[in-house]
Structures are given as structure tokens and as C-alpha cells.
Design an enzyme around this catalytic site. Structure first.
Site, PDB file in Angstrom:
ATOM      1  N   GLY A  19       0.796  -1.222   0.000  1.00  0.00           N
ATOM      2  CA  GLY A  19       0.000   0.000   0.000  1.00  0.00           C
ATOM      3  C   GLY A  19       0.829   1.272   0.000  1.00  0.00           C
ATOM      4  N   GLY A  20       2.139   1.159   0.251  1.00  0.00           N
ATOM      5  CA  GLY A  20       2.981   2.355   0.289  1.00  0.00           C
ATOM      6  C   GLY A  20       2.565   3.330   1.370  1.00  0.00           C
ATOM      7  N   VAL A  26      11.726   3.938   2.797  1.00  0.00           N
ATOM      8  CA  VAL A  26      12.040   3.995   1.378  1.00  0.00           C
ATOM      9  C   VAL A  26      11.474   2.801   0.616  1.00  0.00           C
ATOM     10  CG1 VAL A  26      13.918   4.016  -0.310  1.00  0.00           C
ATOM     11  CG2 VAL A  26      14.085   5.411   1.769  1.00  0.00           C
ATOM     12  N   HIS A 137      -2.338   3.478   9.849  1.00  0.00           N
ATOM     13  CA  HIS A 137      -2.546   2.050   9.618  1.00  0.00           C
ATOM     14  C   HIS A 137      -1.925   1.192  10.714  1.00  0.00           C
ATOM     15  CE1 HIS A 137       1.464   2.580   7.875  1.00  0.00           C
ATOM     16  NE2 HIS A 137       1.638   1.267   7.917  1.00  0.00           N
ATOM     17  N   GLU A 174       7.300   3.319  19.184  1.00  0.00           N
ATOM     18  CA  GLU A 174       7.421   2.328  18.115  1.00  0.00           C
ATOM     19  C   GLU A 174       7.920   0.974  18.610  1.00  0.00           C
ATOM     20  OE1 GLU A 174       6.856   3.053  14.530  1.00  0.00           O
ATOM     21  OE2 GLU A 174       5.717   4.671  15.466  1.00  0.00           O
ATOM     22  N   HIS A 250      13.513   3.740  11.863  1.00  0.00           N
ATOM     23  CA  HIS A 250      13.672   3.136  13.190  1.00  0.00           C
ATOM     24  C   HIS A 250      15.156   2.893  13.454  1.00  0.00           C
ATOM     25  CE1 HIS A 250       9.396   1.282  12.786  1.00  0.00           C
ATOM     26  NE2 HIS A 250       9.344   2.332  13.577  1.00  0.00           N
ATOM     27  N   ASP A 252      16.416   0.192  14.385  1.00  0.00           N
ATOM     28  CA  ASP A 252      16.833  -1.138  13.914  1.00  0.00           C
ATOM     29  C   ASP A 252      17.111  -1.173  12.413  1.00  0.00           C
ATOM     30  OD1 ASP A 252      14.274  -1.237  12.808  1.00  0.00           O
ATOM     31  OD2 ASP A 252      13.579  -2.928  14.031  1.00  0.00           O
ATOM     32  N   CYS A 371      12.771  -6.760  11.790  1.00  0.00           N
ATOM     33  CA  CYS A 371      11.394  -6.252  11.887  1.00  0.00           C
ATOM     34  C   CYS A 371      10.414  -7.382  12.207  1.00  0.00           C
ATOM     35  CB  CYS A 371      10.970  -5.591  10.582  1.00  0.00           C
ATOM     36  SG  CYS A 371      11.691  -3.968  10.289  1.00  0.00           S
TER      37      CYS A 371
END
Length: 448
Positions: A19-20, A26, A137, A174, A250, A252, A371
Site C-alpha cells: 500500500g505504500g 524507502v 494504519h 514504536e 527506526h 533497527d 522487523c
């Protein structure tokens, strides 16, 4: 008593799509609107879980969320039957439907921040679900995340759960994507390392100019208080705002830590030397020997790191004291990154081996090996108290792969999200999944 770092990997959901939606990420932006393959994505993730289990690492699984999130669409004014809500959203506000269908909960490094019992005042493992309020989202995830974590870690004698922080910009949180823990042994007291992008109330800290800094200092401090952490067991560090503006959304994406080691890029942090000295001093107080591995910008640029996800890797401790680095295939495809890794592993240092995994479906949406996992340090007693249904075994792997083959589509485009049948497919799959993982009723459609 033995202790372990257990990696609970997110199971990719049936609505995995490009969905971008993540401005500042990026990969997410560059692959927007392409067709995805949810079945391949889920199987790639499961293959990584199985491989780590077979290597002798403790491995678990964390269930995905119900998508599309019809309840979220109703809160935004869409009404009627579930099918009518989806059809109206597709006609009147397609971006909102795309957001409500996001399978971003697969990246469970963002699910919560976890502090092991050796660090906390009450001697329990503490979980705080991340509010993720920088992106709509993701901001709708934490209620279900809390229920799923509560079903996995249900024994109140050993586990404590905290609600997400207030969903306002000042407390943007986050989760573990900006949190690392250093220790000599997983069951011993350690030092918890919180990385923030900006301060909400103190203008002495510089902020990025292009992309948002998602984690605030105040959110990190609040989590440390909730978990009952000692001041001498906590270090706060600011992420370099310049690298946030280069797509490092992030910590990470630019650094990874484990045990006594921090593997990081030269440009990752502000006031790096002061931060390293504080980590070394505080870890030494609990018997640890802090070690840092700095990747110079002359060898690997920030752009290389972002495109390859070199630092969004898993750094794992092996019985002989050396470490294993789990990286995506994109690292092998980047000449500078791969040359650096070959030199690193041949130098006789702490990181002795690199293993490469195909996680293309996740990578194209902006998430790598790190992630996909939430790390939870547990002693033997605590591990025995975890819901056994979520601990990866060969039979569970077989059940989950069969479940994916049965329920997942092998192609999903934006127009497919408007199909009300997708919601029925997702609910049917998740209802069966809760039985496989022995979670009970954790999804809204099972509760309401």
C-alpha cells in the site's frame, strides 16, 4: 537456572499488500501499488522460523491481525453491513480502505517493548504495547496486539502487561524497533538501551527536517517507568536526525544489539562516544563487558544500509560465545555490503558467520529479519509458563504451512482489497489459527 532469548516472529497476514503507507520508509514507498503475494510472504517468514528452530534457537510465532479492520472504518463514518462498509470505503475513500487492510502487524519488532524479569522492580517480564501513532494504519494495531500478547503470556505470576501510551504525538512509541538490551547472560540484570528520534518537550534536541521522528524521548522514559527499571540500568540515546531524513525510520535500520555487543553504523547516533561510554560503564556494573562494532561510512554508506537492510538483521549468540548474523538476500546483492560482511566474518572477531534468507515479500514492503521478530528474554520457569501453542516445533511448522496453503491468495492487488470475500477469507483463516495456536478469542469478530 538457564535463560534464553526467544524470538517470536510475526506471521504474515492474509492481506499482505504493497500500500505504500509508510512515509519515511524507502522500500515501502518505492514498491507502492505493486501486486503482492501473501502466500509466498507467509511461507518465507515461516521458513526463517523453522531454520532458526533447527539451528537450536528458541523460536515462537505471533499471530497477525484481523484485516480489513471494519470496526476502524465504522469509526470513520462508514456504515451498513460489513460488505457495505468495505464497498463504500472503496468507492469514497480508497486510501482508508488500503490502510484498514494493512498487514503491517507482521513486523512485530513494533508490537511492544519487553523488559525481562532480571531488570524489573517486581521480578516479572513486562510488556508495553506500542501505540504506533505516527502512522494511522499501525495505530489501530495495539488493542489486538495486547490481547494476543495476553493470550501468549497469560500467567500473571510471571508476566505483566501495560496498555499502550496515550495516542498523541508527544508519546509516539514504536516498540522494540527502538529498544535493545545488553547483558552478560539473558537471565542476569542488564542495561536497556532506548533510542529516540526527538523530544516532545525539550527543544535542545535537534529534529529531522524531512521525515518524521517516530519515537520520542518522553515515550521511552514512560515505558522505563512502567516497567520499573532502575536508572543505573537504562541508557537513552538520540538517533542521528540526518539519517532519519535518509530513510532510517527506526533504530533497527541502522543498529542492532545483542548480549554484550552493539553493531552499528558510524552515523547512527548523536553524541556516539558519550553514549558508548555510558553503555560500557553501566554494563560493567552488572559484570558485563560491552563491545561495539562500528561500520564506517567509508565501507558502507547510509544509503547502502537502508537499501540492503544490513542492520535490520538478527544478531544471535551461539554456545561457543561467537555470534551469528541473519541478513536478507539484499545484503548479498549489494557489493559494498557483502564485501564488508566477508571481511567482518573472516577477521576472527565476535561475528563469525552470516546466514542469508529470502524475505523479498517483506523487504519490498520495508521490513527485514529484525522487523519480523519480537525478542523476549525468559528463564526456564518463565518459558514453561508461555502458552505452548505459540512455541515453534516441527509439527507446528507443518500445521502453519498447511494453513497458509489452504487460506492465502498468491496474488493481491489494491483492487482486490475491495472484495468483501477477502474479509470472510481472513476471518475464516484467523478463526482456525487461534485453534492451532491455542489463543482463545482474541479477534474482534470472535468477541463481538
Amino acid at each position: 537456572m538457564k535463560s534464553y532469548e526467544v524470538n517470536f516472529d510475526g506471521l504474515v497476514g492474509p492481506t499482505h499488500n504493497y500500500g505504500g503507507l509508510s512515509y519515511g520508509n524507502v522500500a515501502s514507498q518505492s514498491n507502492s501499488q505493486q501486486s503482492s503475494n501473501p502466500k509466498e510472504a507467509a511461507l518465507q517468514g515461516l521458513a526463517k522460523m523453522k531454520a532458526l528452530m533447527e539451528m537450536g534457537f528458541q523460536q515462537g510465532v505471533l499471530a497477525p491481525q484481523e484485516r480489513p479492520d471494519v470496526a476502524a472504518l465504522r469509526r470513520l463514518g462508514f456504515s451498513g453491513t460489513d460488505a457495505q462498509v468495505i464497498e463504500r470505503a472503496a468507492k469514497e475513500a480508497m486510501p482508508l480502505l488500503v490502510a484498514s487492510c494493512s498487514a503491517s502487524s507482521m513486523w512485530v519488532a513494533n508490537a511492544a517493548t519487553v523488559s525481562p524479569s532480571a531488570d524489573t522492580a517486581d521480578g516479572r517480564v513486562h510488556f508495553t504495547a506500542a501505540n504506533l501513532n505516527c502512522k494511522y494504519h499501525r495505530s489501530i494495531e495495539h488493542p489486538t496486539t495486547s490481547r494476543v500478547l495476553g493470550a501468549m503470556f497469560a500467567n500473571q505470576q510471571h508476566f505483566a502487561h501495560h496498555a499502550a501510551l496515550p495516542a498523541v504525538a508527544q508519546f509516539g512509541d514504536e516498540g522494540a524497533a527502538n529498544h535493545t538490551r545488553f547483558c552478560r547472560e539473558y537471565g542476569e540484570a542488564g542495561v536497556e538501551f532506548f533510542v529516540f528520534g526527538r523530544s516532545a518537550f525539550d527543544n535542545r534536541y535537534p529534529a529531522p527536517q524531512k521525515y518524521p521522528a517516530r519515537q520520542t524521548l518522553e515515550a521511552s522514559q514512560a515505558v522505563a517507568r512502567l516497567h520499573g527499571l532502575r536508572d543505573e540500568g537504562v541508557v537513552y540515546a538520540q538517533q542521528n536526525p540526518g539519517v532519519i531524513d535518509q530513510g532510517v525510520f527506526h533504530n533497527d535500520v541502522i543498529a542492532v544489539g545483542n548480549g554484550e555487543a552493539l553493531f552499528y553504523h558510524e552515523d547512527a547516533f548523536l553524541d556516539t562516544e558519550q553514549m558508548l561510554a555510558e553503555l560500557q560503564g553501566k554494563l560493567a556494573r552488572v559484570g558485563g563487558n560491552f563491545q561495539s562494532i562500528c561500520v564506517p561510512r567509508s565501507s558502507v554508506t547510509v544509503d547502502d544500509a537502508v537499501r540492503s537492510y544490513l542492520f535490520n538483521s538478527q544478531l544471535l549468540s551461539r554456545p561457543d560465545g561467537s555470534m551469528l548474523l541473519i541478513v536478507p538476500q539484499e545484503c548479498q546483492a549489494n557489493e559494498r555490503v557483502w564485501n564488508y560482511l566477508q571481511g567482518l566474518t573472516s577477521s576472527g572477531g565476535l561475528i563469525r558467520e552470516v546466514k542469508v534468507f529470502d524475505l523479498k515479500q517483506s523487504m519490498q514492503n520495508g521490513g527485514g529479519p529484525a522487523c519480523l521478530r519480537l525478542r523476549v528474554a525468559l528463564n526456564e520457569t518463565e518459558l514453561a509458563a508461555v502458552n505452548p501453542g505459540v512455541i515453534m516445533t516441527a509439527p507446528l511448522y507443518g500445521s502453519l504451512t498447511a494453513w497458509v496453503e489452504k487460506h492465502y491468495r498468491d496474488r493481491l492487488s489494491e483492487t482486490d482489497l475491495a472484495d468483501p470475500q477477502l474479509l470472510l477469507e481472513c476471518r475464516t483463516a484467523l478463526d482456525e489459527l487461534t485453534q492451532i495456536l491455542k489463543l482463545g478469542a482474541v479477534y474482534p469478530f470472535q468477541i463481538n
